[in-house]
Design an enzyme around this catalytic site. Structure first.
Site: not given
Length: 591
Positions: A124, A245, A247, A257, A260, A291, A358, A402
């Protein structure tokens, strides 16, 4: 003030929890298993809480697929936070992570498996070993439905533990006494529009985020910042609300969404020339950079004319080289989403994607136990009887940005920690504190104002203008001019939100009334975001300020505290001292 209305039904519990997502149900499970009476309020059926939308995985340094340990996870989280995360909280979360995942496994969560039976882990963004030298496989996943599996596991366990759920109820306001202690909440039963006083020896908020303040969002429609609005109206600070954030991969035009985990499985971002452009921005981690970094890189490609489509306003996420077998095994929901919302088959064609709002890094400030901090008298002062966990809280493990997979981890680690602390705290409390005579008056007056309205603003119109304003003035790239204008614009919109007209005054399942009440929470979050962002004269994590392009640790290594009353700001230092290891000093973020 008038006395408590006889029409307000009073119910007493040991603990009142608002929100039935991952953090709320992890806390309620701990409490119910300890024999406490627990009420969990939710606007929707628990398994439809927004945790169900989490796709890619939950982070933990199990080391099943490659060398790993919690020190690397700790470092990556601090670096990902752009050094705004509190290092004691980050250490606590990363050290607890493996145990939290194994606990979920033992509760019955159906993780994907390796051939040897261990939990499958995928790479990730921003997760590395050897302190950034190479990517690592740390995301424990259940295909691309990890949040779905987590939520159903916790709900089943709560049913067994006899947790009391109040389904399709909406909490309206905190009940506080003259000493500032939290004694419970007022709540609306959506089916009947009846108002209740729910008393608790402790009250825990797990209400999730407020991503619906933006026009393009991966968030569910229920994510209206209810916990943040209630806290702000009760004179409690909101922390770090400038950090939102984006995304990198929301479906272009729909905002849905795309996890990731797609890039973790080998997916590649490409521009109109077919170029894997992340190689230019992040030579080491490429598409698996954090991100905020990827989102800005995508935005830069689009701004410089290398976007795709008729309007050149998106880039492409290419999975075709991964192979149909891997896609159907590891990413089945992503193929389904691409077919439904982009009309492409991800096995054969790339998915059009754009950065989409996000996650909120900020929230209600808490300590490691979930206890709420931050009153006008002092930023370290505890609000007695009040806890917050999950996305509505700010402990702060995410800082300015994050890392993917740390959201689900945050839910279960701090949901469990808050539950344990409440169990110890509550054993010495024999009786509920008496309610003040004006308990419920604020909620009654808000409802009465809506009922009495004969003209005024339309809820949908005001909400749409909030979203347009936030999208325009608090996007991926910000400037001083945009933010200053944005503060003025959002104040104007929020004034309109105070003059709503409720046309439908029926009592049974009146969703128009619910939406009007939600709007009051959206306004608090929107004001907090723009005022906090306008004041921060630097770029850090998700707050990319074009007039101040560098991070300024001398002046801005601090948390923002916003108070609704007076629309004012205060600040507090970042906790740079971990629990047991040496601090990680700030340095430039490179990938």
């Amino acid at each position: 003030m008038i006395a408590i209305k006889s029409s307000l039904v009073r119910r007493k519990f040991d603990v009142v929890i608002v929100g039935a997502g991952g953090s709320g149900m992890r806390a309620s499970l701990q409490l119910s298993q300890a024999g406490l009476s627990v009420a969990v309020l939710s606007k929707v059926f628990p398994t439809r809480s927004h945790t169900v939308a989490a796709q890619g995985g939950i982070g933990a340094s199990l080391g099943n697929m490659s060398e790993d340990n919690w020190h690397y996870h700790f470092y990556d989280t601090i670096k990902g936070s752009d050094w705004l995360g509190d290092q004691d909280a980050i250490e606590f979360m990363c050290r607890e992570a493996p145990g939290a995942v194994y606990e979920l496994e033992h509760l019955g969560m159906p993780f994907d498996r390796n051939p040897d039976g261990t939990i499958y882990q995928r790479p990730f963004g921003g997760h590395t070993v050897n302190y950034g030298e190479k990517p690592v496989q740390r995301a424990c996943s259940a295909a691309d439905r990890t949040g779905h599996a987590l939520l159903h596991t916790l709900y089943q366990q709560n049913v067994q533990a006899k947790t009391h759920f109040f389904i399709e109820w909406m909490a309206l306001d905190l009940i506080r006494d003259a000493e500032g202690d939290v004694l419970g909440v007022t709540a609306l039963e959506i089916e009947t529009s009846d108002l209740y006083l729910l008393e608790g020896k402790c009250t825990l908020f797990a209400t999730g985020g407020a991503g619906r303040i933006f026009n393009a969002s991966t968030n569910a429609f229920i994510n209206t910042g209810d916990g943040l609005g209630m806290a702000a109206r009760a004179s409690i600070a909101l922390q770090d609300m400038e950090f939102w954030q984006f995304h990198p991969t929301g479906v272009a035009g729909a905002g849905v969404l795309i996890t990731e985990g797609v890039r973790g499985e080998g997916g590649i971002l490409r521009n109109i020339n077919g170029e894997r452009f992340m190689e230019r921005y992040a030579p080491i981690l490429k598409d698996l950079a954090p991100r905020d970094f990827v989102a800005r890189s995508m935005d830069q490609e689009i701004k410089e004319g290398r976007g795709c489509g008729v309007n050149k306003d998106y880039v492409l996420l290419d999975l075709s080289h991964i192979g149909s077998e891997t896609i159907m095994k590891r990413l089945p929901s992503i193929r389904e989403i691409a077919l439904k919302f982009a009309n492409v088959d991800a096995i054969k064609e790339p998915i059009p994607v754009v950065p989409t709002i996000h996650y909120q890094m900020g929230g209600i400030p808490t300590n490691l136990h979930g206890q709420v901090l931050g009153t006008p008298r002092g930023y370290e002062e505890l609000v007695n009887g009040f806890y917050a966990v999950g996305e509505c809280s700010c402990v702060s493990v995410h800082g300015a940005n994050r890392l993917g997979t740390n959201s689900l981890l945050d839910l279960v680690v701090f949901g469990r920690a808050a539950g344990n602390h409440i169990i110890k705290h509550i054993k010495d409390i024999k009786d509920h504190k008496p309610l003040p005579v004006d308990a419920g008056d604020l909620s009654l007056s808000r409802l009465a104002k809506l009922e009495a309205s004969s003209s005024g603003e339309c809820t949908h119109s005001v909400a749409a203008d909030i979203r347009k304003t936030m999208q325009r003035y608090a996007g991926v790239f910000r400037t001083s001019k945009l933010l200053t204008e944005g503060v003025k614009k959002i104040q104007e919109v929020c004034v309109r939100a105070d003059a709503l007209h409720l046309k439908d005054k029926s009592q049974v399942f009146n969703t128009a009334r619910v939406e009007a009440l939600e709007l009051a929470n959206l306004t608090e979050v929107a004001r907090a975001t723009l005022v906090s962002a306008e004041a921060r004269k630097e770029s850090r994590g998700a707050h990319a300020q074009s007039d101040y392009e560098l991070r300024d640790d001398k002046n801005w290594l601090c948390h923002t505290l916003w108070f609704s009353e007076g629309n004012r700001l205060n600040y507090k230092p970042v906790r740079m001292k971990p629990l047991t290891v040496d601090p990680v000093p700030p340095k430039p973020r490179t990938f």
